[in-house]
Motif scaffolding. Structure first.
Motif, short mmCIF file in Angstrom:
data_model
loop_
_atom_site.label_atom_id
_atom_site.label_comp_id
_atom_site.label_asym_id
_atom_site.label_seq_id
_atom_site.Cartn_x
_atom_site.Cartn_y
_atom_site.Cartn_z
N LEU A 42 -33.42 -11.37 -8.29
CA LEU A 42 -33.85 -13.38 -8.82
C LEU A 42 -35.42 -12.55 -10.02
N LEU A 43 -35.74 -11.66 -9.82
CA LEU A 43 -36.96 -11.87 -9.72
C LEU A 43 -36.98 -11.71 -11.34
N GLU A 44 -36.29 -11.23 -11.67
CA GLU A 44 -35.71 -10.87 -13.50
C GLU A 44 -35.26 -11.72 -13.79
N LEU A 45 -34.23 -12.25 -13.08
CA LEU A 45 -34.06 -13.59 -13.40
C LEU A 45 -34.93 -14.66 -14.11
N ASP A 46 -35.91 -14.45 -12.70
CA ASP A 46 -36.69 -15.36 -12.98
C ASP A 46 -37.37 -15.41 -14.02
N GLU A 47 -38.11 -14.29 -14.05
CA GLU A 47 -38.54 -14.30 -15.47
C GLU A 47 -37.67 -14.04 -17.02
N LEU A 48 -37.09 -13.55 -16.91
CA LEU A 48 -35.71 -14.21 -18.75
C LEU A 48 -35.76 -15.27 -18.64
N MET A 49 -35.75 -16.12 -17.61
CA MET A 49 -35.10 -17.82 -17.76
C MET A 49 -36.92 -18.11 -18.54
N LEU A 50 -37.07 -17.59 -18.57
CA LEU A 50 -38.86 -18.85 -18.53
C LEU A 50 -38.78 -19.46 -20.22
N ASP A 51 -38.68 -18.66 -21.25
CA ASP A 51 -38.22 -19.47 -22.14
C ASP A 51 -37.05 -20.02 -22.59
N VAL A 52 -36.08 -20.17 -21.80
CA VAL A 52 -34.81 -20.15 -21.87
C VAL A 52 -34.24 -22.02 -21.59
N GLU A 83 -24.71 -16.07 -5.13
CA GLU A 83 -23.77 -16.71 -5.87
C GLU A 83 -23.84 -17.50 -4.10
N LYS A 84 -23.47 -16.32 -2.93
CA LYS A 84 -22.43 -17.49 -2.16
C LYS A 84 -23.66 -17.56 -1.50
N LYS A 85 -24.98 -17.34 -1.40
CA LYS A 85 -26.26 -17.79 -0.62
C LYS A 85 -26.78 -19.11 -1.51
N ASN A 86 -25.90 -19.65 -3.00
CA ASN A 86 -26.10 -20.90 -4.00
C ASN A 86 -27.53 -20.27 -4.56
N LEU A 87 -27.90 -19.26 -4.47
CA LEU A 87 -28.96 -18.51 -5.41
C LEU A 87 -29.49 -18.53 -6.47
N GLU A 107 -32.72 -24.49 -5.67
CA GLU A 107 -32.88 -23.81 -4.12
C GLU A 107 -33.20 -22.30 -4.25
N GLY A 108 -32.78 -20.97 -5.58
CA GLY A 108 -33.04 -20.16 -6.04
C GLY A 108 -34.48 -20.03 -6.03
N ARG A 109 -35.10 -21.39 -7.60
CA ARG A 109 -36.01 -21.10 -7.91
C ARG A 109 -37.29 -21.74 -6.77
N SER A 110 -36.44 -22.61 -5.50
CA SER A 110 -37.60 -22.79 -4.74
C SER A 110 -37.32 -21.51 -4.03
N LEU A 111 -37.09 -21.01 -3.47
CA LEU A 111 -36.96 -19.35 -2.29
C LEU A 111 -38.00 -18.93 -3.00
N LEU A 112 -38.02 -18.67 -4.19
CA LEU A 112 -38.87 -17.95 -5.28
C LEU A 112 -40.01 -18.43 -4.93
N GLN A 113 -40.44 -19.66 -5.42
CA GLN A 113 -41.86 -20.43 -5.53
C GLN A 113 -42.45 -20.30 -3.76
N ARG A 114 -41.56 -20.20 -2.95
CA ARG A 114 -42.13 -20.61 -1.42
C ARG A 114 -42.18 -19.10 -1.37
N ILE A 115 -41.52 -17.78 -1.48
CA ILE A 115 -42.49 -16.29 -1.50
C ILE A 115 -43.34 -16.40 -1.88
N SER A 116 -43.57 -16.36 -2.75
CA SER A 116 -44.76 -16.08 -4.40
C SER A 116 -45.98 -17.00 -3.32
#
Length: 164
Positions: A42-52, A83-87, A107-116
């Protein structure tokens, strides 16, 4: 103690603090039902999505696999579980149906923000609240001075680049 020894000890303290924050990220991710591998994906995907800008530019399973240095099958399996966790969700490539792009869901983005927020900001804030006001003022002045010095070093490097 020499200046060099003090700097070494300060860098060691920074390394220790970074390690504790990192461990806190892992603990929170596991408490929220993620394996460490899923969390790192999830962290890697978030990083790769920064400029997308759109899903057609989002990373593919193959890109993710290459980025985290594991097999495509392993990443595909992890993505399916996320995907099954809708993240995350897979979006088919408009030009090639064999390819799908992996996108963080809200939901995935929110989870990462909450963890951070909990793992870093809240954790460090609680640690600092245990320090005396005078200690915090000294720490702040030193941190500001360090940032000032770093900015000056960067400015000098940028000036050298422009001269070339």
């Amino acid at each position: 103690m020499t200046k060099k020894q003090i700097i070494t000890q300060l860098l060691d303290c920074q390394t220790d603090a970074d390690r504790m924050v990192h461990e806190n990220y892992h603990r929170l991710a596991q408490e929220l039902g993620l394996t460490l591998e899923q969390f790192h994906l999830l962290l890697e995907l978030d990083e790769l999505m920064l400029d997308v800008q759109n899903t057609a530019d989002a990373p593919t399973v193959g890109m993710l696999a290459k980025s985290i240095r594991v097999s495509q099958n392993t990443v595909s399996e992890r993505v399916s579980r996320l995907e099954k966790k809708n993240l995350v969700c897979r979006k088919p490539d408009p030009k090639d149906r064999r390819i799908s792009h992996v996108v963080l869901t809200q939901e995935g983005r929110s989870l990462l923000q909450r963890i951070s927020a909990q793992a870093e900001t809240s954790f460090v804030r609680h640690a600092m609240e245990q320090m005396e006001t005078e200690e915090l003022q000294t720490f702040l002045a030193c941190a500001q001075k360090m940032v000032f010095c770093m900015n000056q070093l960067n400015s000098k490097k940028e000036g050298n680049k422009n001269e070339l």
